[in-house]
Design a protein around this motif. Structure first.
Motif, PDB file in Angstrom:
ATOM      1  N   UNK A  97       0.858  -1.185   0.000  1.00 43.11           N
ATOM      2  CA  UNK A  97       0.000   0.000   0.000  1.00 43.11           C
ATOM      3  C   UNK A  97       0.893   1.233   0.000  1.00 43.11           C
ATOM      4  N   UNK A  98       0.736   2.064  -1.015  1.00 41.79           N
ATOM      5  CA  UNK A  98       1.553   3.275  -1.109  1.00 41.79           C
ATOM      6  C   UNK A  98       0.660   4.501  -0.983  1.00 41.79           C
ATOM      7  N   UNK A  99       1.255   5.599  -0.565  1.00 38.84           N
ATOM      8  CA  UNK A  99       0.475   6.822  -0.440  1.00 38.84           C
ATOM      9  C   UNK A  99       1.354   8.022  -0.190  1.00 38.84           C
ATOM     10  N   UNK A 100       0.808   9.172  -0.484  1.00 35.99           N
ATOM     11  CA  UNK A 100       1.549  10.402  -0.260  1.00 35.99           C
ATOM     12  C   UNK A 100       0.875  11.585  -0.916  1.00 35.99           C
ATOM     13  N   UNK A 101       1.506  12.738  -0.775  1.00 31.80           N
ATOM     14  CA  UNK A 101       0.976  13.992  -1.307  1.00 31.80           C
ATOM     15  C   UNK A 101       1.558  14.299  -2.680  1.00 31.80           C
ATOM     16  N   UNK A 102       0.716  14.855  -3.540  1.00 30.57           N
ATOM     17  CA  UNK A 102       1.172  15.258  -4.863  1.00 30.57           C
ATOM     18  C   UNK A 102       0.268  16.348  -5.416  1.00 30.57           C
ATOM     19  N   UNK A 112      -3.386   7.442  -2.809  1.00 32.60           N
ATOM     20  CA  UNK A 112      -3.259   6.175  -2.086  1.00 32.60           C
ATOM     21  C   UNK A 112      -3.563   5.051  -3.067  1.00 32.60           C
ATOM     22  N   UNK A 113      -2.824   3.953  -2.988  1.00 36.99           N
ATOM     23  CA  UNK A 113      -3.128   2.841  -3.894  1.00 36.99           C
ATOM     24  C   UNK A 113      -2.364   1.572  -3.571  1.00 36.99           C
ATOM     25  N   UNK A 114      -2.873   0.474  -4.069  1.00 34.94           N
ATOM     26  CA  UNK A 114      -2.186  -0.810  -3.941  1.00 34.94           C
ATOM     27  C   UNK A 114      -1.172  -0.936  -5.075  1.00 34.94           C
ATOM     28  N   UNK A 115       0.018  -1.387  -4.742  1.00 39.99           N
ATOM     29  CA  UNK A 115       1.113  -1.442  -5.705  1.00 39.99           C
ATOM     30  C   UNK A 115       1.601  -2.872  -5.903  1.00 39.99           C
ATOM     31  N   UNK A 122      10.530  -7.532  -7.019  1.00 38.63           N
ATOM     32  CA  UNK A 122       9.628  -6.457  -6.602  1.00 38.63           C
ATOM     33  C   UNK A 122       8.238  -6.989  -6.257  1.00 38.63           C
ATOM     34  N   UNK A 123       7.837  -8.090  -6.880  1.00 36.27           N
ATOM     35  CA  UNK A 123       6.549  -8.691  -6.523  1.00 36.27           C
ATOM     36  C   UNK A 123       6.576  -9.213  -5.093  1.00 36.27           C
ATOM     37  N   UNK A 124       7.685  -9.812  -4.719  1.00 37.42           N
ATOM     38  CA  UNK A 124       7.821 -10.266  -3.330  1.00 37.42           C
ATOM     39  C   UNK A 124       7.870  -9.074  -2.376  1.00 37.42           C
ATOM     40  N   UNK A 125       8.590  -8.035  -2.779  1.00 37.53           N
ATOM     41  CA  UNK A 125       8.719  -6.826  -1.961  1.00 37.53           C
ATOM     42  C   UNK A 125       7.348  -6.175  -1.734  1.00 37.53           C
ATOM     43  N   UNK A 126       6.527  -6.179  -2.789  1.00 42.53           N
ATOM     44  CA  UNK A 126       5.195  -5.567  -2.716  1.00 42.53           C
ATOM     45  C   UNK A 126       4.121  -6.566  -2.294  1.00 42.53           C
ATOM     46  N   UNK A 127       4.528  -7.780  -1.953  1.00 44.95           N
ATOM     47  CA  UNK A 127       3.593  -8.836  -1.538  1.00 44.95           C
ATOM     48  C   UNK A 127       2.489  -9.042  -2.575  1.00 44.95           C
ATOM     49  N   UNK A 128       2.865  -8.940  -3.858  1.00 46.08           N
ATOM     50  CA  UNK A 128       1.964  -9.174  -4.988  1.00 46.08           C
ATOM     51  C   UNK A 128       0.733  -8.248  -4.949  1.00 46.08           C
ATOM     52  N   UNK A 129       0.890  -7.084  -4.337  1.00 47.05           N
ATOM     53  CA  UNK A 129      -0.217  -6.130  -4.279  1.00 47.05           C
ATOM     54  C   UNK A 129      -1.273  -6.468  -3.250  1.00 47.05           C
TER      55      UNK A 129
END
Length: 317
Positions: A97-102, A112-115, A122-129
């Protein structure tokens, strides 16, 4: 370029066109007319295939490895103005889960969004979203921050579901998702939701409540994936195509059932075939939606949002 099974006729024509152009470049033979005929046939084939997609084929397109993910949209929309925020202030920072200001122009947004990841590492790092409870709690923390400073919220949904592990259940996966749903219904700032890929189960709903919920053309949104539905009903994954049809999970189905507000058009071939055009369309959709929502008072905004969800599932016999 990766091709799905139903895109093989397109692959063959593109290879023919490449060979034809090579012959024209490397020899004195005039192949202009031949190339034009192949180009026309290629365009006609693309139109024929993508205008007659089945539900399962749309599911396949939503999972295309070249399809843009949440961070791709955020970077394209915000550029260097995006500042990522981390952690739920309780357990840890969930990388799914990523998020921030823009910013878009002069207007600030909380994104905010699932990545998902784009390769094995990177799939393992992101836990496959698939987000853990702390991912949803991070999302809620950021939404409350946005509310405090009167900043609109934009969420991007692309997940096969919330993480179903024992540890996630121990830390309150269901409670975290349920709390997000409740809090998002009454958040006092505009919320725009985009389904950009897979929208599965509570994993999608945890960041999926909004004033405007929009699906990209080749995405799906459902309580369960076609494979899992097939395994439950038929005890095998072989009926996944039939399950996809029965679930009514495509963007046109969701719009017809009034579960989403609009469909965002994708370029011919899917969002990955022309990323820049897709990003421009999403930016325009955000700006047009915000013009409409800015006219509402806080009370009208919340009342309209809650009324929309109260009316879902209501029917007359």
């Amino acid at each position: 370029m990766e091709y799905l099974d139903f895109e093989l006729p397109i692959k063959e024509l593109e290879e023919q066109l490449d060979r034809c152009q090579v012959i024209g470049t490397e020899s004195e033979v005039d192949v202009t007319d031949t190339c034009k005929k192949i180009e026309k046939k290629l365009i006609d084939t693309k139109k024929d295939i993508y205008k007659n997609l089945t539900a399962w084929q749309r599911v396949q397109l939503s999972r295309h490895p070249s399809r843009p993910y949440t961070m791709d949209y955020i970077k394209a929309i915000c550029g260097d103005t995006f500042f990522e925020l981390h952690g739920d202030r309780t357990v840890k920072d969930d990388k799914a889960m990523v998020g921030g200001l823009g910013k878009i122009g002069d207007q600030s947004y909380m994104f905010i969004g699932t990545q998902k990841g784009f390769n094995t590492k990177t799939r393992q790092y992101r836990n496959f979203g698939m987000a853990n409870p702390e991912g949803y709690r991070k999302a809620l923390r950021l939404m409350r921050m946005a509310e405090k400073f009167n900043i609109p919220v934009i969420t991007f949904v692309d997940t096969p579901g919330a993480y179903p592990g024992i540890e996630a259940e121990e830390r309150g996966q269901g409670e975290a998702i349920a709390r997000n749903i409740m809090e998002m219904t009454r958040l006092k700032v505009p919320i725009l939701v985009f389904i950009i890929g897979e929208g599965a189960s509570g994993g999608a709903l945890g960041i999926g409540v909004g004033d405007k919920v929009m699906m990209l053309e080749n995405t799906w949104y459902s309580v369960i994936s076609p494979e899992s539905c097939s395994s439950i009903l038929w005890r095998t994954w072989e009926q996944k195509e039939q399950a996809a049809e029965v679930l009514k999970l495509t963007a046109p189905d969701m719009k017809k059932l009034k579960l989403v507000d609009s469909i965002v058009k994708e370029p011919l071939g899917g969002a990955h075939s022309d990323r820049e055009a897709t990003f421009k369309t999403v930016i325009k959709t955000i700006e047009d939606s915000m013009k409409e929502l800015k006219k509402l008072s806080v009370e009208e905004l919340v009342d309209q949002r809650m009324e929309k969800y109260f009316n879902m599932g209501v029917y007359k016999e």
